[in-house]
Design a protein around this motif. Structure first.
Motif, PDB file in Angstrom:
ATOM      1  N   PRO A  71       0.797  -1.240   0.000  1.00 53.93           N
ATOM      2  CA  PRO A  71       0.000   0.000   0.000  1.00 53.93           C
ATOM      3  C   PRO A  71       0.822   1.278   0.000  1.00 53.93           C
ATOM      4  N   SER A  72       2.082   1.224   0.407  1.00 55.91           N
ATOM      5  CA  SER A  72       2.913   2.425   0.435  1.00 55.91           C
ATOM      6  C   SER A  72       3.684   2.652  -0.861  1.00 55.91           C
ATOM      7  N   GLN A  73       3.532   1.753  -1.825  1.00 52.47           N
ATOM      8  CA  GLN A  73       4.275   1.880  -3.085  1.00 52.47           C
ATOM      9  C   GLN A  73       3.511   2.758  -4.075  1.00 52.47           C
ATOM     10  N   ARG A  74       4.244   3.582  -4.810  1.00 54.31           N
ATOM     11  CA  ARG A  74       3.607   4.532  -5.724  1.00 54.31           C
ATOM     12  C   ARG A  74       2.823   3.827  -6.817  1.00 54.31           C
ATOM     13  N   LYS A 128      -4.815   2.102  -3.186  1.00 49.50           N
ATOM     14  CA  LYS A 128      -4.656   2.876  -1.951  1.00 49.50           C
ATOM     15  C   LYS A 128      -6.021   3.289  -1.398  1.00 49.50           C
ATOM     16  N   GLY A 129      -6.179   3.111  -0.094  1.00 43.03           N
ATOM     17  CA  GLY A 129      -7.425   3.494   0.558  1.00 43.03           C
ATOM     18  C   GLY A 129      -8.510   2.445   0.510  1.00 43.03           C
ATOM     19  N   ASN A 180      -6.204  14.305  -4.747  1.00 43.24           N
ATOM     20  CA  ASN A 180      -4.759  14.271  -4.534  1.00 43.24           C
ATOM     21  C   ASN A 180      -4.123  15.624  -4.236  1.00 43.24           C
TER      22      ASN A 180
END
Length: 464
Positions: free
Chosen positions: A13-16, A21-22, A438
């Motif tokens: 989840p922390s990878q671009r 995400k979410g 964003n």
């Protein structure tokens, strides 16, 4: 849940490049095989995430393995997995330089490893043995640069079928178009043997373009030059970008013409225009739920979309870029290079392969000129002098791009076309949703564009 799937749940989840995400996970599964058993060991993992709404996504995650921690790879460390004699350290293999040569070695050999097949381009010179350096600006994909020779793009999200970036570049290779970087090869992986689906594309390798400048950075530098000159117009500033914009328009037209030559085309019928208008209206309705400020433009936008359904202009549908903007082009000493023909990554692969009007790409670039001109207004929204200069720069470069496209194609791409206007509006609506989620402080850019567009439409004037 085993230790490895637990690591993926914590790390992904922390990878671009992770698109979920979410979203709440209901479960995660992985399949793996070894690509290289030397040092470091390289394993390939297909990680399938199931969300609580029932949707699933499959991602490709290469891992390198070491029996001890490596300090210089601390930022690439994913976690440890215990075994009977101690523990193994797992690293993001795309950031482990010693693990990156395997991709090109197997491609040069045309190898098959487990479910993965490597397909070198005909006559391609593949720099086997070189290590790759990660490109830090990646988002939905991950890229490695191999010296000055080649660039590899790993498609993180796996979908059955040939990725459009590979398909289009493979077809354009036959045209010797000067505005693309030639394809050197790709790899594919069986996606779901039981379902009989086609393999998914894992990566593509292209010739690297050295000494190239990013289109967005060049354009925004020109805008800064204009803002720095208090009493000069856009055509008087040393950093004027219009000549580059005109050449970019010609390059875009050249690529469109060659795509139409080597890939399918089809005359658009009335049903296509009606469908396009309906889809745009549906996207607007969904966007208003996310960005309530769009409601004040809704009537004007619906009128713009309705004009598409009644549009009398003939349109030949063809394969297009699908996500064209200034960040997708490079300027070299000899001209412009167009990159990334995979389309908008968030859309399903089948939708990205559909035939469309080249005007969608033109609209995307025109929107990008607006963004380049106005991005610095975000910090000073009340500066009327800068706002005037931004409008002047945008109009000058949009017109130059259109002139270059028209000269190369013989078609007035940027005339008072209902279809182009609708494509621009649809793109701006998409931008509103993106910015609201964003970068809320950037929302003013697409909202102001919609205000100008719909106001002109209501007065019966040409598009600004």
């Amino acid at each position: 849940m085993n230790a490895l799937t637990g690591l993926f749940r914590d790390w992904m989840p922390s990878q671009r490049w992770f698109g979920g995400k979410g979203r709440e996970w209901a479960g995660v599964e992985e399949e793996s095989f070894f690509l290289d058993r030397s040092h470091p060991v390289l394993s390939i993992h297909r990680v399938t995430v199931t969300y609580t709404d029932g949707a699933t996504e499959t991602y490709l995650v290469p891992l390198s393995w070491r029996d001890h921690a490596v300090e210089e790879l601390a930022l690439a460390h994913i976690g440890t997995v215990a075994h009977e004699n101690g523990e193994n350290h797992a690293y993001d293999a795309m950031r482990d330089r010693e693990a990156t040569a395997s991709w090109l070695t197997h491609l040069a050999d045309g190898a098959t490893v487990g479910p993965m097949r490597f397909v070198p381009g005909e006559g391609a010179e593949i720099p086997a043995g070189l290590p790759g350096d990660i490109v830090s600006t990646e988002q939905s994909n991950t890229s490695l640069v191999y010296g000055q020779e080649a660039i590899l793009k790993l498609f993180r999200r796996l979908e059955p079928g040939l990725n459009p970036d590979v398909e289009v570049h493979s077809a354009l290779r036959r045209t010797d178009n000067p505005h693309i970087a030639p394809l050197l090869g790709h790899a594919e992986i069986d996606h779901d043997r039981d379902a009989g689906t086609p393999p998914a594309t894992v990566f593509m390798l292209q010739r690297f373009v050295p000494n190239a400048s990013d289109g967005w950075l060049l354009a925004t530098a020109s805008v800064r030059d204009l803002y720095a000159e208090g009493d000069l117009h856009a055509d008087e500033v040393g950093g004027d970008f219009a000549a580059d914009s005109e050449r970019l328009g010609a390059a875009t037209a050249s690529v469109h013409a060659d795509m139409a030559q080597v890939l399918p085309t089809e005359e658009a019928d009335r049903d296509w225009f009606t469908t396009v208008a309906r889809q745009m209206t549906e996207r607007l309705d969904a966007a208003i739920e996310v960005v309530p400020q769009l409601a004040e433009h809704a009537d004007g936008l619906r009128a713009v979309y309705a004009a598409v359904a009644e549009n009398p202009e003939p349109v030949v549908r063809q394969r297009v870029h699908g996500d064209l903007h200034l960040g997708q082009v490079l300027r070299t000493a000899t001209g412009w290079i167009v990159l990334d023909f995979e389309g908008e990554p968030a859309r399903p692969l089948a939708a990205r392969r559909e035939l469309d009007s080249p005007m969608r790409d033109v609209a995307g670039m025109l929107r990008s000129f607006d963004y380049a001109a106005r991005h610095m207004l975000v910090e000073q929204p009340g500066d009327q002098q800068r706002a005037y200069r931004a409008q002047e720069w945008a109009e000058r470069n949009r017109s130059a791009f259109c002139a270059g496209y028209a000269a190369a194609s013989g078609m007035d791409a940027c005339g008072n076309s209902p279809l182009l206007r609708a494509f621009e509006a649809d793109k701006a609506v998409y931008e509103c949703v993106y910015e609201a989620r964003n970068r809320p402080h950037w929302l003013m850019i697409p909202l102001q564009s919609l205000s100008r567009l719909t106001a002109a439409d209501q007065r019966g004037e040409p598009r600004p």
